[in-house]
Scaffold this active site. Sequence first.
Site, PDB file in Angstrom:
ATOM      1  N   TRP A 160      -0.693 -25.531  71.642  1.00 30.78           N
ATOM      2  CA  TRP A 160       0.049 -24.291  71.829  1.00 30.78           C
ATOM      3  C   TRP A 160       1.509 -24.609  72.117  1.00 30.78           C
ATOM      4  O   TRP A 160       1.809 -25.317  73.083  1.00 30.78           O
ATOM      5  CB  TRP A 160      -0.540 -23.490  72.992  1.00 30.78           C
ATOM      6  CG  TRP A 160      -1.950 -23.073  72.726  1.00 30.78           C
ATOM      7  CD1 TRP A 160      -2.347 -21.958  72.039  1.00 30.78           C
ATOM      8  CD2 TRP A 160      -3.153 -23.753  73.133  1.00 30.78           C
ATOM      9  NE1 TRP A 160      -3.716 -21.910  71.999  1.00 30.78           N
ATOM     10  CE2 TRP A 160      -4.241 -22.993  72.658  1.00 30.78           C
ATOM     11  CE3 TRP A 160      -3.411 -24.920  73.859  1.00 30.78           C
ATOM     12  CZ2 TRP A 160      -5.560 -23.355  72.862  1.00 30.78           C
ATOM     13  CZ3 TRP A 160      -4.724 -25.279  74.069  1.00 30.78           C
ATOM     14  CH2 TRP A 160      -5.789 -24.512  73.573  1.00 30.78           C
ATOM     15  N   HIS A 181      -2.298 -17.476  74.684  1.00 30.72           N
ATOM     16  CA  HIS A 181      -3.565 -16.892  74.223  1.00 30.72           C
ATOM     17  C   HIS A 181      -4.084 -15.957  75.318  1.00 30.72           C
ATOM     18  O   HIS A 181      -3.495 -15.895  76.412  1.00 30.72           O
ATOM     19  CB  HIS A 181      -4.593 -17.980  73.872  1.00 30.72           C
ATOM     20  CG  HIS A 181      -4.784 -19.032  74.937  1.00 30.72           C
ATOM     21  ND1 HIS A 181      -5.649 -20.068  74.801  1.00 30.72           N
ATOM     22  CD2 HIS A 181      -4.223 -19.177  76.173  1.00 30.72           C
ATOM     23  CE1 HIS A 181      -5.616 -20.834  75.895  1.00 30.72           C
ATOM     24  NE2 HIS A 181      -4.757 -20.318  76.723  1.00 30.72           N
ATOM     25  N   ARG A 207       3.976 -17.536  71.088  1.00 30.13           N
ATOM     26  CA  ARG A 207       4.093 -18.983  70.899  1.00 30.13           C
ATOM     27  C   ARG A 207       5.462 -19.334  70.331  1.00 30.13           C
ATOM     28  O   ARG A 207       6.044 -18.541  69.577  1.00 30.13           O
ATOM     29  CB  ARG A 207       3.000 -19.497  69.957  1.00 30.13           C
ATOM     30  CG  ARG A 207       1.647 -19.463  70.627  1.00 30.13           C
ATOM     31  CD  ARG A 207       0.542 -20.028  69.784  1.00 30.13           C
ATOM     32  NE  ARG A 207      -0.738 -19.580  70.340  1.00 30.13           N
ATOM     33  CZ  ARG A 207      -1.909 -19.808  69.796  1.00 30.13           C
ATOM     34  NH1 ARG A 207      -1.997 -20.489  68.662  1.00 30.13           N
ATOM     35  NH2 ARG A 207      -3.012 -19.359  70.357  1.00 30.13           N
ATOM     36  N   GLN A 221      -4.286 -11.026  70.434  1.00 34.56           N
ATOM     37  CA  GLN A 221      -5.589 -11.681  70.434  1.00 34.56           C
ATOM     38  C   GLN A 221      -6.568 -10.750  71.108  1.00 34.56           C
ATOM     39  O   GLN A 221      -6.179  -9.880  71.899  1.00 34.56           O
ATOM     40  CB  GLN A 221      -5.553 -13.000  71.224  1.00 34.56           C
ATOM     41  CG  GLN A 221      -5.104 -14.186  70.396  1.00 34.56           C
ATOM     42  CD  GLN A 221      -5.428 -15.526  71.052  1.00 34.56           C
ATOM     43  OE1 GLN A 221      -5.808 -15.600  72.207  1.00 34.56           O
ATOM     44  NE2 GLN A 221      -5.270 -16.580  70.282  1.00 34.56           N
ATOM     45  N   VAL A 264     -14.247 -24.784  75.980  1.00 35.05           N
ATOM     46  CA  VAL A 264     -15.618 -24.476  75.539  1.00 35.05           C
ATOM     47  C   VAL A 264     -16.314 -25.773  75.128  1.00 35.05           C
ATOM     48  O   VAL A 264     -15.677 -26.747  74.738  1.00 35.05           O
ATOM     49  CB  VAL A 264     -15.636 -23.477  74.348  1.00 35.05           C
ATOM     50  CG1 VAL A 264     -15.270 -22.083  74.806  1.00 35.05           C
ATOM     51  CG2 VAL A 264     -14.734 -23.950  73.222  1.00 35.05           C
ATOM     52  N   ALA A 320     -17.598 -17.590  74.976  1.00 40.15           N
ATOM     53  CA  ALA A 320     -16.277 -16.959  74.880  1.00 40.15           C
ATOM     54  C   ALA A 320     -15.827 -17.033  73.429  1.00 40.15           C
ATOM     55  O   ALA A 320     -16.288 -17.885  72.661  1.00 40.15           O
ATOM     56  CB  ALA A 320     -15.277 -17.685  75.768  1.00 40.15           C
TER      57      ALA A 320
HETATM   58  N1  PHE Z   1      -7.769 -19.239  72.894  1.00 38.22           N
HETATM   59  C1  PHE Z   1      -8.091 -19.887  71.648  1.00 38.22           C
HETATM   60  C2  PHE Z   1      -6.827 -19.910  70.778  1.00 38.22           C
HETATM   61  O1  PHE Z   1      -5.879 -19.261  71.091  1.00 38.22           O
HETATM   62  C3  PHE Z   1      -9.194 -19.188  70.923  1.00 38.22           C
HETATM   63  C4  PHE Z   1     -10.518 -19.301  71.649  1.00 38.22           C
HETATM   64  C5  PHE Z   1     -10.887 -18.370  72.592  1.00 38.22           C
HETATM   65  C6  PHE Z   1     -11.386 -20.337  71.371  1.00 38.22           C
HETATM   66  C7  PHE Z   1     -12.078 -18.463  73.264  1.00 38.22           C
HETATM   67  C8  PHE Z   1     -12.590 -20.431  72.008  1.00 38.22           C
HETATM   68  C9  PHE Z   1     -12.928 -19.510  72.957  1.00 38.22           C
HETATM   69  O2  PHE Z   1      -6.773 -20.574  69.805  1.00 38.22           O
END
Ligand code: PHE
Length: 352
Positions: A160, A181, A207, A221, A264, A320
């Site tokens: 990011w 995010h 970003r 998002q 995750v 998630a």
């Molecule tokens: N937050 C991640 C992104 O911005 C996306 C994501 C969210 C992945 C939740 C896994 C679980 O790329």
Amino acid sequence: MTQPSAQSIEQLTQQATQELDRINDLESLDQWRISYLGRRGSLTNVLRGLSQLDLEQRRELGALGNQSKNLLDERLAQKTQEIDQAQQVQAFARDRIDVTMLGRPTPIGRLHPTTQIVKEITDAFVSMGFSIVEGPEVEWDHYNFEMLNIPEGHPARDMWNSMWIDYRNEAGQQPMLLRTHTSPMQARVMENTQPPIRVVVPGKCYRYEATDATHEWHFYQIEGLAVDEGITFADLKGTLYEFARRLFGEERKVRFRCDYFPFVEPGVDMSIDCFACQGGDNRCRICRGSGWIEIMGAGMVHPKVLASVGYDTEKYTGFAFGIGPERVAMLKYGIDDIRHFYTNDLRFLRQF
Ligand code: PHE
């Protein structure tokens, strides 16, 4: 100077009145006045000539001349009024209100395409038992990274490109940034609630990005989080499969592939089968022939994340996911450039 006579006065009067009858604008009327009654006007001349006559004639013709002057003055006043009135009537006719004319249309606003798709996506999850929460767009490093198993110096931070805020708390320690995010809300929600948790979090993210057809420096998002006893990867698959069918059609197939996100484990990206060409068309604008389109990242909530909010990781598990609504809208409506969403061109926005 000609000698005035009764005849010449009468003739002049007649000529003047005849001319006057044909006049119907103020300009010609003024010329008429000047030519008969002005300082060098013909009637004025006649009256002036009276002074040369002997008394008897002067009395007779003088009366006649005055009569003539009074008559012409009177007719002049009359005519002026007539023309004035006619002009007023004309002006009224020009300005009159046309009650049959159509009114001016009042433009009616509509929801922005992103708002529409966010609503559609969150509605799908709400109908599966999720509730909607929102969080701050300016976020602590702590929630955006630390709590998500991305400590300082961790290479995953490079996933990011962040926009930092020049602000620190009293302890002088906590850097802030525009959230990259919506995942920080996973930690915030869990900190404040006990399972079972089922939430979706729509919101804006930022970003530090060079923009192109598929990258914007700000975008939306929709985060999803479900935590409870006994949640498995099958729940993740089932829920997201159902979502894909609701949004993209009953006959949709889904594909999960391994992917990496620090918060995750295991992590996946989810694709749906291409609804435009069903695969096989190498020139397909949407899947480019692969037959699959990626629509989100997802995974089972990392035990470290659960532990950092104080959850018993033996008892609770969860999944998630994170969806990019602009990307979903682009796929759904065949939009070829993400920058269209935020350039405020009504020709684009009106289509939705
Ligand atoms: N937050 C991640 C992104 O911005 C996306 C994501 C969210 C992945 C939740 C896994 C679980 O790329």
